[in-house]
Write a protein that holds these residues in place. Structure first.
Motif, PDB file in Angstrom:
ATOM      1  N   UNK A  85     -15.757 -20.637  27.544  1.00  0.00           N
ATOM      2  CA  UNK A  85     -15.736 -21.483  28.740  1.00  0.00           C
ATOM      3  C   UNK A  85     -16.833 -21.087  29.721  1.00  0.00           C
ATOM      4  N   UNK A  86     -17.645 -20.106  29.367  1.00  0.00           N
ATOM      5  CA  UNK A  86     -18.731 -19.648  30.218  1.00  0.00           C
ATOM      6  C   UNK A  86     -19.983 -20.490  29.985  1.00  0.00           C
ATOM      7  N   UNK A  87     -20.769 -20.695  31.041  1.00  0.00           N
ATOM      8  CA  UNK A  87     -21.966 -21.522  30.933  1.00  0.00           C
ATOM      9  C   UNK A  87     -23.193 -20.765  31.426  1.00  0.00           C
ATOM     10  N   UNK A  88     -24.292 -20.950  30.712  1.00  0.00           N
ATOM     11  CA  UNK A  88     -25.603 -20.480  31.171  1.00  0.00           C
ATOM     12  C   UNK A  88     -26.534 -21.682  31.123  1.00  0.00           C
ATOM     13  N   UNK A  89     -27.075 -22.061  32.280  1.00  0.00           N
ATOM     14  CA  UNK A  89     -27.871 -23.280  32.382  1.00  0.00           C
ATOM     15  C   UNK A  89     -29.298 -22.932  32.783  1.00  0.00           C
ATOM     16  N   UNK A  90     -30.252 -23.399  31.997  1.00  0.00           N
ATOM     17  CA  UNK A  90     -31.665 -23.217  32.312  1.00  0.00           C
ATOM     18  C   UNK A  90     -32.194 -24.461  32.997  1.00  0.00           C
ATOM     19  N   UNK A  91     -32.830 -24.267  34.146  1.00  0.00           N
ATOM     20  CA  UNK A  91     -33.428 -25.397  34.834  1.00  0.00           C
ATOM     21  C   UNK A  91     -33.475 -25.167  36.331  1.00  0.00           C
ATOM     22  N   UNK A  92     -34.105 -26.095  37.036  1.00  0.00           N
ATOM     23  CA  UNK A  92     -34.192 -26.060  38.481  1.00  0.00           C
ATOM     24  C   UNK A  92     -32.778 -26.127  39.053  1.00  0.00           C
ATOM     25  N   UNK A  93     -32.399 -25.131  39.841  1.00  0.00           N
ATOM     26  CA  UNK A  93     -31.010 -25.081  40.295  1.00  0.00           C
ATOM     27  C   UNK A  93     -30.641 -26.231  41.230  1.00  0.00           C
ATOM     28  N   UNK A  94     -31.609 -26.849  41.894  1.00  0.00           N
ATOM     29  CA  UNK A  94     -31.285 -27.990  42.746  1.00  0.00           C
ATOM     30  C   UNK A  94     -30.777 -29.153  41.908  1.00  0.00           C
ATOM     31  N   UNK A  95     -31.485 -29.470  40.844  1.00  0.00           N
ATOM     32  CA  UNK A  95     -31.059 -30.551  39.959  1.00  0.00           C
ATOM     33  C   UNK A  95     -29.739 -30.206  39.270  1.00  0.00           C
ATOM     34  N   UNK A  96     -29.595 -28.947  38.871  1.00  0.00           N
ATOM     35  CA  UNK A  96     -28.359 -28.521  38.198  1.00  0.00           C
ATOM     36  C   UNK A  96     -27.169 -28.623  39.146  1.00  0.00           C
TER      37      UNK A  96
END
Length: 518
Positions: A85-96
């Motif tokens: 259930x853990x998430x790691x997201x790559x990308x511009x944090x504003x859009x995320x």
């Protein structure tokens, strides 16, 4: 002599700033302030108490602009993708953060971030509310005015830029605004910061979260000694700012209280007790009276400037039930009675959280650096926060099944801390980490070892931390005679995996912004 001619304009500005520093803002003359300073007819426009800066309007536009991007799964870089259930997201944090609004609005219990401190040497995000993903990607490999390769979506915000504080505020404001939306009504946010922007951060968060929802400012010791400063000051600390969604709904729980001082030497039927202070710092005439010991004749009044914590009527009741007990023997300067605090009267078994709790040496930068070096076997990341520091914050502010968000993830310390705390108390907390795929320097150890971005370092750190925790669990089981190999996996009991998602364009063409051909 440096061979350069005198810059008369800069020389004049320097002298003016020495004479009237209050008429300068971000190294530029504030003409309204200068006019007020020089004229007799003093009048400020739009007089009111608020925080304002160059570009605040654009920051709101950026905040309100919809996102046309989506998160795409990356199974090959994930660990236990189907169950975790853990998430790691790559990308511009504003859009995320905009994307997360739909699924996590009002669901996050705790947010911790360690944003750029705006020291003049670090980088901040370069936002453009009209920018497409293709334009965002083209930033990789951009060069600055000096011909130096920049980092993806970032620029170095030096004091010479002319909007030094404004640029940082423009970057932080929309992100903090969106972050507040994600918090539960009993949620809290912690922000690490140093003296460069702590004053602006407090004012900005007062505006976003409400001044009444400020919780505390903690002090963390960062180092023992620094190089000599011209001021003679050795700066050893930075701040941890805490705000809440609604202060009425939060309660930070500290360490477990020690009950070593509680016992029951007189067989009091009310149970174990300890000697407590019978006075209070406020009260009235009815709380200021003499208490006379019937055995020794000792007369006690409250200490100077204080009052008894109970009225005469309550005193008689306490005496009857044994909560107040007169001493048959005592020294001349000793109080003639005991005021008991019973263990069973305590409303909580936790101590309050001390704002100096992080002032010990094991919260310093060098601890985090050593910890990460031992885990990754090299120095791939500068000055990460110690895992214990983040773990304590999570412990103080969350319960066993809460969600923790960090959208300036760095080396992934927050994920490491969540997994370690779950191991220690059997919790099932979940983490969401967001990190820009910020390129590592080509001459760095990380780049040479195959870690092309900071996000790559963070993912590897989480994998190794999870493996280390699982090995420790297996070792504990071996000691108990219940051998369990790592391959058997125990993620169902302790979630040591994470799903990797990457920011990308939507598959729906109608959701993509129109991009004219070159």
């Amino acid at each position: 002599m440096d061979g350069q001619s005198l810059d008369i304009k800069q020389d004049i500005l320097k002298k003016l700033k020495e004479l009237i520093p209050n008429c300068f803002t971000e190294e530029k003359i504030d003409w309204e302030k200068l006019k007020v300073f020089l004229e007799d007819n003093i009048e400020f426009r739009n007089e009111r108490y608020h925080l304002n800066w160059a570009g605040k309007t654009d920051a709101f536009r950026l905040l309100q602009a919809p996102t046309y991007q989506t998160l795409k799964p990356c199974r090959e870089e994930s660990v236990n993708f189907d169950e975790t259930e853990n998430l790691f997201i790559e990308g511009d944090n504003l859009e995320v953060l905009k994307i997360l609004q739909k699924s996590y609005f009002g669901k996050i219990k705790m947010i911790y971030i360690d944003p750029p401190y705006n020291t003049g040497n670090d980088f901040i995000y370069k936002d453009d509310y009209s920018e497409t993903l293709a334009e965002y990607r083209r930033k990789v490999g951009d060069v600055d005015e000096n011909g130096n390769t920049t980092r993806a979506g970032l620029f170095r915000n030096t004091k010479e830029n002319g909007q030094y504080h404004s640029s940082w505020l423009n970057m932080m404001y929309p992100r903090l605004f969106l972050a507040r939306n994600l918090l539960r009504d009993d949620g809290v946010i912690f922000v690490s910061i140093d003296d460069n922007e702590v004053h602006n951060l407090r004012l900005m968060m007062d505006e976003i979260f409400g001044e009444e929802n400020f919780v505390a400012e903690f002090i963390r010791k960062t180092k023992s000694m620094t190089g000599d400063k011209s001021t003679g000051i050795n700066i050893q600390h930075e701040s941890l700012i805490c705000y809440s969604k609604n202060k009425d709904n939060i309660f930070l729980k500290g360490e477990i209280k020690s009950f070593d001082s509680y016992n029951n030497p007189d067989n009091d039927p009310n149970g174990d007790w300890t000697n407590a202070d019978p006075s209070a710092k406020s009260g009235g005439k009815n709380l200021y009276y003499p208490i006379i010991n019937p055995y020794t004749g000792k007369v006690d009044y409250p200490p100077k400037g204080r009052y008894w914590a109970f009225s005469k009527k309550t005193f008689e009741k306490y005496l009857e039930i044994g909560k107040i007990k007169f001493k048959e023997q005592h020294s001349e300067h000793e109080r003639g009675f005991i005021f008991k605090r019973y263990k069973n009267e305590l409303q909580t078994n936790k101590n309050p959280v001390n704002t100096l709790v992080f002032s010990e040496n094991f919260y310093m930068n060098q601890v985090g650096t050593t910890e990460l070096r031992e885990l990754l076997k090299a120095d791939f990341f500068q000055n990460p926060k110690p895992t214990l520091f983040i773990k304590k914050i999570i412990y103080y502010s969350t319960s066993s099944s809460d969600i923790i968000l960090d959208f300036f993830a760095g080396s992934g310390t927050t994920a490491h801390a969540v997994m370690e705390l779950n191991k220690e108390d059997g919790g099932n907390r979940k983490f969401i980490l967001v990190q820009l795929p910020e390129p590592t320097a080509p001459d760095s150890e990380a780049y040479k070892a195959g870690y092309k971005t900071i996000a790559d370092i963070a993912k590897e750190r989480i994998r190794r931390a999870a493996k280390k925790i699982q090995d420790e669990l297996n070792e504990e089981k071996k000691k108990k005679g219940e051998e369990l190999p790592f391959e058997a996996k125990e993620e169902k009991k302790l979630d040591l995996g994470f799903k990797v998602f990457k920011l990308d364009e939507s598959n729906f063409k109608q959701w993509r912004p129109f991009v004219p051909k070159d």
